[in-house]
Motif scaffolding. Structure first.
Motif, PDB file in Angstrom:
ATOM      1  N   SER A 113       4.300   4.266   7.589  1.00 31.27           N
ATOM      2  CA  SER A 113       3.459   3.900   8.742  1.00 31.27           C
ATOM      3  C   SER A 113       1.985   4.027   8.382  1.00 31.27           C
ATOM      4  CB  SER A 113       3.776   4.804   9.945  1.00 31.27           C
ATOM      5  OG  SER A 113       5.115   4.627  10.358  1.00 31.27           O
ATOM      6  N   GLY A 114       1.165   3.177   9.044  1.00 30.28           N
ATOM      7  CA  GLY A 114      -0.277   3.187   8.814  1.00 30.28           C
ATOM      8  C   GLY A 114      -1.022   2.669  10.024  1.00 30.28           C
ATOM      9  N   ARG A 115      -2.350   2.682   9.918  1.00 29.45           N
ATOM     10  CA  ARG A 115      -3.165   2.263  11.056  1.00 29.45           C
ATOM     11  C   ARG A 115      -3.436   0.775  11.078  1.00 29.45           C
ATOM     12  NH1 ARG A 115      -8.366   5.957  10.598  1.00 29.45           N
ATOM     13  NH2 ARG A 115      -8.217   5.059   8.495  1.00 29.45           N
ATOM     14  N   ASN A 116      -3.519   0.156   9.888  1.00 30.78           N
ATOM     15  CA  ASN A 116      -3.947  -1.233   9.827  1.00 30.78           C
ATOM     16  C   ASN A 116      -3.268  -1.919   8.650  1.00 30.78           C
ATOM     17  OD1 ASN A 116      -5.523  -3.663   9.392  1.00 30.78           O
ATOM     18  ND2 ASN A 116      -7.066  -2.766  10.746  1.00 30.78           N
ATOM     19  N   PRO A 117      -2.780  -3.154   8.807  1.00 30.24           N
ATOM     20  CA  PRO A 117      -2.151  -3.853   7.680  1.00 30.24           C
ATOM     21  C   PRO A 117      -3.097  -4.083   6.508  1.00 30.24           C
ATOM     22  CG  PRO A 117      -1.626  -4.939   9.752  1.00 30.24           C
ATOM     23  CD  PRO A 117      -2.681  -3.933  10.054  1.00 30.24           C
ATOM     24  N   LYS A 118      -4.405  -4.058   6.781  1.00 29.13           N
ATOM     25  CA  LYS A 118      -5.377  -4.278   5.716  1.00 29.13           C
ATOM     26  C   LYS A 118      -5.679  -3.012   4.928  1.00 29.13           C
ATOM     27  CE  LYS A 118      -7.774  -7.992   8.195  1.00 29.13           C
ATOM     28  NZ  LYS A 118      -9.073  -8.466   8.712  1.00 29.13           N
ATOM     29  N   ASP A 119      -5.179  -1.880   5.370  1.00 25.93           N
ATOM     30  CA  ASP A 119      -5.472  -0.597   4.735  1.00 25.93           C
ATOM     31  C   ASP A 119      -4.837  -0.552   3.345  1.00 25.93           C
ATOM     32  OD1 ASP A 119      -6.033   1.968   4.038  1.00 25.93           O
ATOM     33  OD2 ASP A 119      -4.981   2.906   5.727  1.00 25.93           O
ATOM     34  N   ALA A 120      -5.668  -0.458   2.310  1.00 22.49           N
ATOM     35  CA  ALA A 120      -5.174  -0.457   0.936  1.00 22.49           C
ATOM     36  C   ALA A 120      -4.320   0.781   0.649  1.00 22.49           C
ATOM     37  CB  ALA A 120      -6.345  -0.532  -0.044  1.00 22.49           C
ATOM     38  N   ALA A 121      -4.694   1.916   1.228  1.00 25.28           N
ATOM     39  CA  ALA A 121      -3.914   3.130   1.021  1.00 25.28           C
ATOM     40  C   ALA A 121      -2.513   2.989   1.617  1.00 25.28           C
ATOM     41  CB  ALA A 121      -4.639   4.324   1.632  1.00 25.28           C
ATOM     42  N   PHE A 122      -2.441   2.348   2.762  1.00 31.99           N
ATOM     43  CA  PHE A 122      -1.163   2.069   3.409  1.00 31.99           C
ATOM     44  C   PHE A 122      -0.295   1.204   2.501  1.00 31.99           C
ATOM     45  CE2 PHE A 122       0.774  -0.175   7.393  1.00 31.99           C
ATOM     46  CZ  PHE A 122       1.973   0.471   7.158  1.00 31.99           C
ATOM     47  N   GLN A 123      -0.884   0.196   1.920  1.00 30.84           N
ATOM     48  CA  GLN A 123      -0.149  -0.705   1.038  1.00 30.84           C
ATOM     49  C   GLN A 123       0.337   0.007  -0.227  1.00 30.84           C
ATOM     50  OE1 GLN A 123      -3.030  -3.784   0.378  1.00 30.84           O
ATOM     51  NE2 GLN A 123      -3.091  -4.399   2.552  1.00 30.84           N
ATOM     52  N   LYS A 124      -0.517   0.807  -0.813  1.00 29.14           N
ATOM     53  CA  LYS A 124      -0.145   1.501  -2.044  1.00 29.14           C
ATOM     54  C   LYS A 124       0.923   2.555  -1.786  1.00 29.14           C
ATOM     55  CE  LYS A 124      -4.541   0.767  -4.429  1.00 29.14           C
ATOM     56  NZ  LYS A 124      -3.923  -0.202  -5.369  1.00 29.14           N
ATOM     57  N   GLU A 125       0.866   3.193  -0.625  1.00 30.47           N
ATOM     58  CA  GLU A 125       1.894   4.182  -0.297  1.00 30.47           C
ATOM     59  C   GLU A 125       3.268   3.513  -0.191  1.00 30.47           C
ATOM     60  OE1 GLU A 125       3.001   7.472   3.180  1.00 30.47           O
ATOM     61  OE2 GLU A 125       1.227   6.184   3.366  1.00 30.47           O
ATOM     62  N   ALA A 126       3.302   2.337   0.436  1.00 31.62           N
ATOM     63  CA  ALA A 126       4.571   1.611   0.553  1.00 31.62           C
ATOM     64  C   ALA A 126       5.071   1.169  -0.821  1.00 31.62           C
ATOM     65  CB  ALA A 126       4.390   0.408   1.465  1.00 31.62           C
ATOM     66  N   ALA A 127       4.154   0.696  -1.667  1.00 31.02           N
ATOM     67  CA  ALA A 127       4.545   0.257  -3.006  1.00 31.02           C
ATOM     68  C   ALA A 127       5.096   1.423  -3.823  1.00 31.02           C
ATOM     69  CB  ALA A 127       3.355  -0.382  -3.720  1.00 31.02           C
ATOM     70  N   ALA A 128       4.475   2.577  -3.695  1.00 32.09           N
ATOM     71  CA  ALA A 128       4.945   3.751  -4.432  1.00 32.09           C
ATOM     72  C   ALA A 128       6.331   4.178  -3.953  1.00 32.09           C
ATOM     73  CB  ALA A 128       3.952   4.896  -4.280  1.00 32.09           C
TER      74      ALA A 128
END
Length: 403
Positions: A173-188
Motif C-alpha cells: 500500500s502507498g499514498r500515490n501511484p506516482k510514488d517511486a518508493a511505493f513502486q520500488k517496494e512492490a518490485a522488491a
C-alpha cells in the motif's frame, strides 16, 4: 537579434503533441497492445515492459524457470496513467535475482491467450491460472492489480507456482501511484516472492523405438515419439504407451538443473492365450513329471471307467426294483411279474455286475497309472495291483438275488 514570440510557442506545441499517451480512456490494463498495421512500431507502453530477458540461444534448452508477467489491471484513471511505470518496475524486480527468465512480453502473452487474456489477468485462483500457465509454458506467472482500497492505493499481486499448483498473494500500500518508493517496494516484494519459488528445471529426454508412442510424466503429456522436455525436479513417473504395445513405466529421480535420459524399447503385446494359462500349465507339468495331466491317456481311461461304474449302478438299481416285485402278493402261487420282466431283470443284473467290475478295475488302474507310474514311462501301467481292491468294491455294490 530578436526572436519572434510565435516561434517558442510553436515549438512547445510540437513537444506536447509528440508526447505519447500513457493511458487509455477505457480498459483496466492501461496498455495499448493493439496494432493497426503490420508496420506499426510498438507503443512506449510495450517498450516499457519489453525487457526481453529470455535465453538468447534458441538451439539450447535453458533450465532456468520461465516467468510471465500477465499485466496490470488498473480500474482507476490515475492508476492507468502510471501503468507503464509500474509494469517496468515489476518486471525488473521479478528478474532482479537472476533466478528466472522472461517467457514473453505483454504483446506475445496477449496474442497467445487471445480471448482468454482478460479472464487470466483478473484470475486469483489456481483453477483458472493453471490453463494460461500451461499455454504459455510458464513455471511462474503473476497477475497484478493497482486500485484504490480502504487503506489507500494498493497493489496486489497473485503469483502462480505451476509445480505445486498454488497461488501466492502479496500486497503493498502507498499514498500515490506516482510514488517511486511505493513502486520500488512492490518490485522488491515481487522479486523476493519469485526468488523463493524459483527452482531450476530438469531436462528429461525420452528415446523410444515406436514413433507413435505417447510419453507422459504423471498426468502431463510431453509429446509423441522421442521427446525432450523441461520438467519440474523431483521423483516422477514416466509412462510410455502405444496401441498393440505393452505399456512402459519407470520412476525417475530428477535433480534441479540435472539431465536424465530414458531409453525405451517397447515390445508388441500378443493376444490372450486361448488354452490354459502358461503358469498353470507349467505348474501342472512340474507336478506330473513334465507332461500335463490333460495330455495323458490314463485320465481318459479313468473317466471311461467311472462312466461304466455309473451305468452299472443305474442298471443294478433297476434290476433290484424288479426283484422287489417278484413276490406272490395275492397267494395264487404265481409271481407278480411276467417272464419277460424276469428275464430282462436278470440280464440287467448280470450286465450291471460286469460294468461295475470292469469299470472299477479300469478306474483303479488308471488312477494308479496317473499317481504312481512316472509320466515319461512308456510301459503301460498294470491293473493287477488294484484288481482285488476293485473286485472288493464291486462286490459291495453288485445286486444279488435269483430269478
Amino acid at each position: 537579434m530578436r526572436i519572434p514570440a510565435v516561434l517558442p510557442v510553436a515549438m512547445l506545441a510540437l513537444v506536447l503533441l509528440a508526447r505519447p499517451s500513457w493511458a487509455q480512456e477505457q480498459g483496466g490494463l492501461g496498455l495499448d497492445l493493439s496494432s493497426d498495421t503490420s508496420s506499426q512500431t510498438s507503443s512506449p507502453q510495450e517498450q516499457a515492459v519489453g525487457l526481453d530477458l529470455r535465453e538468447g540461444d534458441g538451439n539450447t534448452v535453458s533450465l532456468t524457470p520461465r516467468y510471465i508477467l500477465l499485466g496490470l489491471e488498473t480500474p482507476e484513471r490515475a492508476g492507468a496513467q502510471q501503468a507503464s511505470v509500474w509494469l517496468r518496475e515489476l518486471a525488473r524486480g521479478a528478474v532482479s535475482s537472476g533466478m528466472v527468465v522472461f517467457g514473453g512480453n505483454l504483446r506475445e502473452v496477449r496474442e497467445r491467450l487471445e480471448a482468454g487474456y482478460d479472464a487470466a489477468l483478473r484470475c486469483t485462483q489456481a483453477a483458472c491460472m493453471s490453463g494460461p500457465a500451461e499455454a504459455l509454458d510458464a513455471d511462474l506467472m503473476t497477475a497484478a492489480r493497482l486500485s484504490l482500497e480502504d487503506a489507500g492505493w494498493t497493489l496486489r499481486m497473485w503469483t502462480y507456482d505451476r509445480d505445486k499448483n498454488v497461488v501466492h498473494e502479496d500486497a503493498v500500500s502507498g499514498r500515490n501511484p506516482k510514488d517511486a518508493a511505493f513502486q520500488k517496494e512492490a518490485a522488491a516484494k515481487l522479486g523476493n516472492r519469485v526468488m523463493g519459488l524459483a527452482r531450476p528445471r530438469a531436462l528429461l529426454k525420452v528415446t523410444v523405438n515406436v514413433p507413435t508412442a505417447v510419453v507422459k510424466v504423471g498426468e502431463r503429456i510431453l509429446g509423441v515419439g522421442s521427446v525432450e522436455a523441461r520438467v519440474a525436479p523431483g521423483t516422477v513417473q514416466v509412462e510410455v504407451s502405444a496401441e498393440e504395445y505393452a505399456t512402459f513405466t519407470k520412476t525417475v529421480a530428477l535433480k534441479p538443473g540435472g539431465r536424465e535420459e530414458v531409453v525405451v524399447r517397447m515390445e508388441i503385446s500378443g493376444p490372450a492365450p486361448e488354452g490354459p494359462d502358461e503358469a498353470v500349465a507349467r505348474a501342472m507339468s512340474t507336478r506330473e513329471g513334465g507332461t500335463p495331466i490333460y495330455k495323458r491317456p490314463a485320465l481318459y481311461t479313468a473317466l471311461v471307467g467311472l462312466a461304466a461304474v455309473g451305468v452299472g449302478l443305474v442298471m443294478g438299481k433297476g434290476a433290484k426294483d424288479v426283484e422287489k416285485r417278484a413276490t406272490d402278493a395275492d397267494g395264487d402261487g404265481m409271481m407278480d411279474i411276467t417272464r419277460k420282466e424276469r428275464l430282462d431283470a436278470q440280464s440287467k443284473a448280470n450286465l450291471a455286475t460286469a460294468l461295475l467290475i470292469g469299470g472299477g478295475v479300469a478306474t483303479a488302474g488308471s488312477v494308479t497309472w496317473l499317481l504312481v507310474v512316472p509320466a515319461r514311462s512308456e510301459a503301460p501301467a498294470s491293473a493287477n495291483p488294484a484288481s482285488s481292491g476293485a473286485s472288493s468294491m464291486a462286490l459291495h455294490v453288485v445286486v444279488g438275488g435269483s430269478f
